[in-house]
Design a protein around this motif. Structure first.
Motif, PDB file in Angstrom:
ATOM      1  N   VAL A 135       0.842  -1.200   0.000  1.00 21.98           N
ATOM      2  CA  VAL A 135       0.000   0.000   0.000  1.00 21.98           C
ATOM      3  C   VAL A 135       0.881   1.255   0.000  1.00 21.98           C
ATOM      4  O   VAL A 135       0.638   2.205  -0.751  1.00 21.98           O
ATOM      5  CB  VAL A 135      -0.959  -0.029   1.214  1.00 21.98           C
ATOM      6  N   VAL A 136       1.927   1.252   0.816  1.00 27.03           N
ATOM      7  CA  VAL A 136       2.837   2.402   0.887  1.00 27.03           C
ATOM      8  C   VAL A 136       3.544   2.605  -0.451  1.00 27.03           C
ATOM      9  O   VAL A 136       3.663   3.737  -0.944  1.00 27.03           O
ATOM     10  CB  VAL A 136       3.851   2.216   2.036  1.00 27.03           C
ATOM     11  N   ALA A 169      10.131  -7.125   4.842  1.00 25.91           N
ATOM     12  CA  ALA A 169       9.117  -6.077   4.676  1.00 25.91           C
ATOM     13  C   ALA A 169       9.250  -5.015   5.769  1.00 25.91           C
ATOM     14  O   ALA A 169       9.183  -3.810   5.491  1.00 25.91           O
ATOM     15  CB  ALA A 169       7.717  -6.685   4.675  1.00 25.91           C
ATOM     16  N   PHE A 170       9.457  -5.442   7.005  1.00 27.99           N
ATOM     17  CA  PHE A 170       9.630  -4.473   8.093  1.00 27.99           C
ATOM     18  C   PHE A 170      10.887  -3.618   7.878  1.00 27.99           C
ATOM     19  O   PHE A 170      10.866  -2.404   8.122  1.00 27.99           O
ATOM     20  CB  PHE A 170       9.689  -5.166   9.452  1.00 27.99           C
ATOM     21  N   GLU A 189      13.212   1.591   6.332  1.00 28.19           N
ATOM     22  CA  GLU A 189      14.021   2.397   5.407  1.00 28.19           C
ATOM     23  C   GLU A 189      13.207   3.535   4.801  1.00 28.19           C
ATOM     24  O   GLU A 189      13.765   4.566   4.403  1.00 28.19           O
ATOM     25  CB  GLU A 189      14.609   1.511   4.308  1.00 28.19           C
ATOM     26  N   LEU A 190      11.890   3.381   4.726  1.00 26.24           N
ATOM     27  CA  LEU A 190      10.999   4.434   4.219  1.00 26.24           C
ATOM     28  C   LEU A 190      10.597   5.408   5.332  1.00 26.24           C
ATOM     29  O   LEU A 190       9.701   6.229   5.149  1.00 26.24           O
ATOM     30  CB  LEU A 190       9.750   3.795   3.591  1.00 26.24           C
ATOM     31  N   ASN A 191      11.259   5.277   6.488  1.00 31.96           N
ATOM     32  CA  ASN A 191      11.017   6.151   7.648  1.00 31.96           C
ATOM     33  C   ASN A 191       9.605   6.030   8.216  1.00 31.96           C
ATOM     34  O   ASN A 191       9.045   7.004   8.718  1.00 31.96           O
ATOM     35  CB  ASN A 191      11.343   7.610   7.319  1.00 31.96           C
TER      36      ASN A 191
END
Length: 163
Positions: free
Chosen positions: A92-93, A129-130, A135-137
């Motif tokens: 989703v992100v 995934a976590f 990494e995407l903050n």
């Protein structure tokens, strides 16, 4: 759409969610995002029946979650996203839904998973995934109930050898 809260809990709507997290989320709607549950009419019906009074529940697949988020019709609606796993959150992100924080509440132990807390068990795909979410903050907030202290989730993952 205004995202008030997002949580991973493979039990989805249950006592803690209906009595504690819904109040903390202060949202008009719970949106359950999962392709498999979206295809399961019986489970969708049961989840909608388990909702607390006054809270709308929708069960959508990942693509629908993204399209609904982007629909101007819902731009002022407050939502509480519920996921069963981190891969769905990441999907989703990556498709543009700006989740800033994800509460990790429950991921049950199954064959091939490693238990890292009494309520969270992970496999390599979950860890990957976590790590990508981190990494995407995106804040990874490990708390089963609201009153629990928040735990540094990446540090917790790194303490355990997950093959």
């Amino acid at each position: 759409m205004i995202i008030n809260f997002a949580r991973i809990d493979d039990r989805l709507i249950h006592g803690q969610v209906t009595t504690v997290w819904v109040k903390e989320a202060k949202a008009e709607r719970i949106i359950i995002c999962n392709d498999a549950i979206y295809e399961d009419d019986l489970r969708k019906t049961l989840l909608k029946q388990a909702a607390p009074p006054g809270i709308k529940v929708n069960v959508v697949n990942i693509d629908k979650a993204v399209s609904v988020y982007n629909n101007p019709k819902y731009e002022q609606e407050t939502v509480f996203y519920l996921f069963t796993n981190p891969k769905d959150v990441l999907a989703v992100v990556e498709k543009g839904v700006p989740i800033k924080s994800i509460n990790i509440g429950g991921m049950a132990y199954k064959e091939g998973k490693t238990q890292i807390t009494k309520s969270v068990s992970l496999d390599k795909n979950d860890v990957d995934a976590f790590n990508q979410l981190n990494e995407l903050n995106i804040k990874l907030d490990l708390r089963v109930v609201y009153s629990d202290p928040s735990i540094d989730f990446i540090k917790k993952i790194n303490e355990v050898d997950i093959a």
